[in-house]
Design an enzyme around this catalytic site. Structure first.
Site, mmCIF file in Angstrom:
data_model
loop_
_atom_site.group_PDB
_atom_site.id
_atom_site.type_symbol
_atom_site.label_atom_id
_atom_site.label_comp_id
_atom_site.label_asym_id
_atom_site.label_seq_id
_atom_site.Cartn_x
_atom_site.Cartn_y
_atom_site.Cartn_z
ATOM 1 N N SER A 151 0.817 -1.214 0.000
ATOM 2 C CA SER A 151 0.000 0.000 0.000
ATOM 3 C C SER A 151 0.848 1.260 0.000
ATOM 4 O O SER A 151 1.879 1.340 0.667
ATOM 5 C CB SER A 151 -0.916 0.018 1.230
ATOM 6 O OG SER A 151 -1.715 1.188 1.252
ATOM 7 N N HIS A 307 -44.370 10.372 12.344
ATOM 8 C CA HIS A 307 -43.465 9.235 12.175
ATOM 9 C C HIS A 307 -43.999 8.019 12.919
ATOM 10 O O HIS A 307 -44.006 6.900 12.402
ATOM 11 C CB HIS A 307 -42.071 9.569 12.709
ATOM 12 C CG HIS A 307 -41.292 10.475 11.824
ATOM 13 N ND1 HIS A 307 -39.941 10.316 11.599
ATOM 14 C CD2 HIS A 307 -41.650 11.552 11.097
ATOM 15 C CE1 HIS A 307 -39.509 11.257 10.786
ATOM 16 N NE2 HIS A 307 -40.536 12.027 10.469
#
Length: 417
Positions: A151, A307
Site C-alpha cells: 500500500s 413518524h
C-alpha cells in the site's frame, strides 16, 4: 436480494463489488492508535475471537517490530484457531520484513508513504528508491510463502503518475493486493471512485482501501471504492484509530446491508455487533455515541407523531434498517409534546387498556399538556394511562376530560412526592 433488485443500490458498473467484498478489520492495529487504546493481551484475544465470530475475513495486527509484547500477542492470536486470515502491518523495509516472515501470520501488509509530504518530512526517499525497496521487500516476502499487500500511504495527495507506476510495478511482482490509503481523510467519494476505477484498469490483483474519517466521508468513500472495483475494505470497531479513526465496522455494515441485505445477513453474524462494540467501548473507556450506526441509543427511536403513526402501520416507512436483523428493537417515544394519539393508542394496546379513540385522544391531550412542563418517562406515561383507564372504567367522572385531568393531577402529585 440481489443488488439488481435493490432500489437503494446504484449498481451500473460491471466492475462493482458491492456484493463481493472482504472486510479487513484493523482494530488490533489501527485501533491501537486510538488515543484511549491500550489493549491487554487478554483484551486482544477477546477482540480477535469476537471479530472472527462476527465473520470478518481478515484481521490486521500491530507490527511485530513495534514491541516484544506486540510480537508475543500476535503469536497468541495466531494460535486461537480462527477462521479469518491474520495479517501483520509492517513498513516497507527489509528489517521489518525479515521479522514479519518469521511470525505465524498469514500475510504482511506493507506500507510506505508516497506523497511529497511524507517523502520529504517522513522517510525521505525518492520515488525511484521506493520502487527499488518495494521490489526487494515484496520479492522477499513472497519467497517465504506469505500473502502480501502493498500500500501507498497518503495516496490521495500523491502524484497520480507516480502512484500508478508503483502499483503496476508491484502488481507484476505478484502481490495479492495493492492498497489505497486516505491517510489524512481528505478524499471525497467522487475522487475515490475515479482513482479506484483508474487503478482497476492498471492492476490485475485485488484492491484494498483504507479511509480515515477526519471529514466524515469514510463510509461513503468505502462504498464508492467498491462500486469502482475495490475488493477489500479496512474497518475498525466503532471507527476508532488515529485521530478521528477510520471506516467503522458498524457503519460500513449498515451501508452494505442497504445495498444488498441478503448478502450481508448471510455473510456476517449481525446480532453480535452490539456486544462487540460495547466490549471495545469498555476497553477504551468511551460511551457508545447516541447516534452511532445501528447500536446507538437513538438509532431506532421514533418521536414525531407523524413518524410514530407510520412506523406502527409499517416500520419500513421510516426505517431503512430492520432492527431485528441486528438484535435491536425500535422504541416509539410518546411522553413528549410532539406525540400523536396513534402512538398512545399502540401503547394502550400493549398495556391491554381498552379505550375508545375519543378517550385516547383526550389522554393524549393531557400527555402533551404535562410534557409542556417536562418530558415524561415511559413509566410516568404508563402510570398516567392506567390511572385514566381506571377512572374511565369506574364511571366516577362525568366526562373523559375530567378523568384525564384527574389522572394528570394524580401523576403530578406522585412525582412531587
Amino acid at each position: 436480494m440481489s443488488t439488481a433488485s435493490s432500489p437503494y443500490a446504484r449498481i451500473t458498473d460491471l466492475l462493482s463489488n458491492i456484493s463481493n467484498f472482504n472486510v479487513i478489520d484493523t482494530t488490533l492495529r489501527e485501533g491501537e492508535q486510538f488515543a484511549n487504546a491500550f489493549f491487554s493481551t487478554e483484551q486482544k484475544l477477546k477482540i480477535a475471537k469476537a471479530l472472527d465470530d462476527f465473520g470478518v475475513e481478515y484481521i490486521e495486527l500491530t507490527s511485530p517490530v513495534a514491541s516484544e509484547q506486540s510480537r508475543e500477542d500476535n503469536e497468541k492470536i495466531c494460535q486461537l484457531g480462527l477462521k479469518c486470515k491474520k495479517l501483520a502491518h509492517i513498513r516497507c523495509h527489509m528489517d521489518d520484513a525479515k521479522v514479519g516472515v518469521e511470525t505465524s501470520v498469514d500475510g504482511l501488509s506493507v506500507v510506505i508513504g508516497t506523497s511529497s509530504y511524507l517523502r520529504k518530512f517522513s522517510h525521505g526517499k525518492s520515488m525511484e528508491t521506493i520502487y527499488q525497496v518495494a521490489e526487494e521487500v515484496v520479492t522477499f516476502i513472497k519467497s517465504k510463502g506469505k500473502e502480501v499487500r502493498f500500500s501507498s500511504e497518503d495516496s490521495f495527495r500523491s502524484d497520480l503518475v507516480d502512484l500508478l507506476k508503483l502499483y503496476r510495478h508491484v502488481d507484476k511482482l505478484g502481490v495479492n493486493r495493492v492498497g489505497v490509503a486516505d491517510t489524512v481523510g481528505c478524499a471525497h467519494p467522487r475522487q475515490v471512485y475515479e482513482l479506484i476505477r483508474t487503478l482497476r484498469g492498471v492492476v490485475n490483483c485485488d484492491i484494498e482501501c483504507h479511509f480515515h474519517n477526519d471529514t466524515g466521508c469514510a463510509v461513503a468513500n468505502a462504498y464508492c471504492a467498491l462500486e469502482a472495483g475495490a475488493t477489500h475494505i479496512d474497518t475498525c470497531i466503532l471507527g476508532i484509530g488515529e485521530r478521528n479513526g477510520i471506516t467503522p465496522l458498524g457503519g460500513f455494515t449498515a451501508r452494505m446491508y442497504v445495498a444488498d441485505k441478503a448478502y450481508v445477513t448471510d455473510k456476517y453474524n449481525l446480532h453480535m455487533l452490539r456486544d462487540i462494540e460495547n466490549m471495545v467501548a469498555d476497553f477504551v473507556e468511551i460511551q457508545i455515541p447516541f447516534n452511532n450506526y445501528i447500536t446507538g441509543y437513538c438509532a431506532f427511536t421514533h418521536k414525531a407523531g407523524i413518524h410514530a403513526k407510520a412506523i406502527i402501520n409499517n416500520p419500513t416507512t421510516y426505517e431503512i434498517l430492520r432492527p431485528e436483523d441486528f438484535g435491536m428493537t425500535r422504541y416509539v417515544s410518546i411522553g413528549h409534546r410532539l406525540t400523536g394519539w396513534n402512538a398512545v393508542k399502540s401503547r394502550c394496546e400493549q398495556l391491554d387498556l381498552h379505550l375508545t379513540d375519543a378517550e385516547i385522544k383526550e389522554i393524549t391531550r393531557k400527555i402533551k399538556e404535562l410534557a409542556d412542563i417536562k418530558p415524561l418517562g415511559i413509566e410516568e406515561v404508563d402510570s398516567l394511562l392506567r390511572v385514566y383507564h381506571t377512572y374511565i372504567e369506574s364511571s366516577n367522572y362525568e366526562n373523559m376530560t375530567a378523568a384525564a385531568n384527574a389522572a394528570g393531577d394524580e401523576i403530578k402529585q406522585k412525582a412531587s412526592n
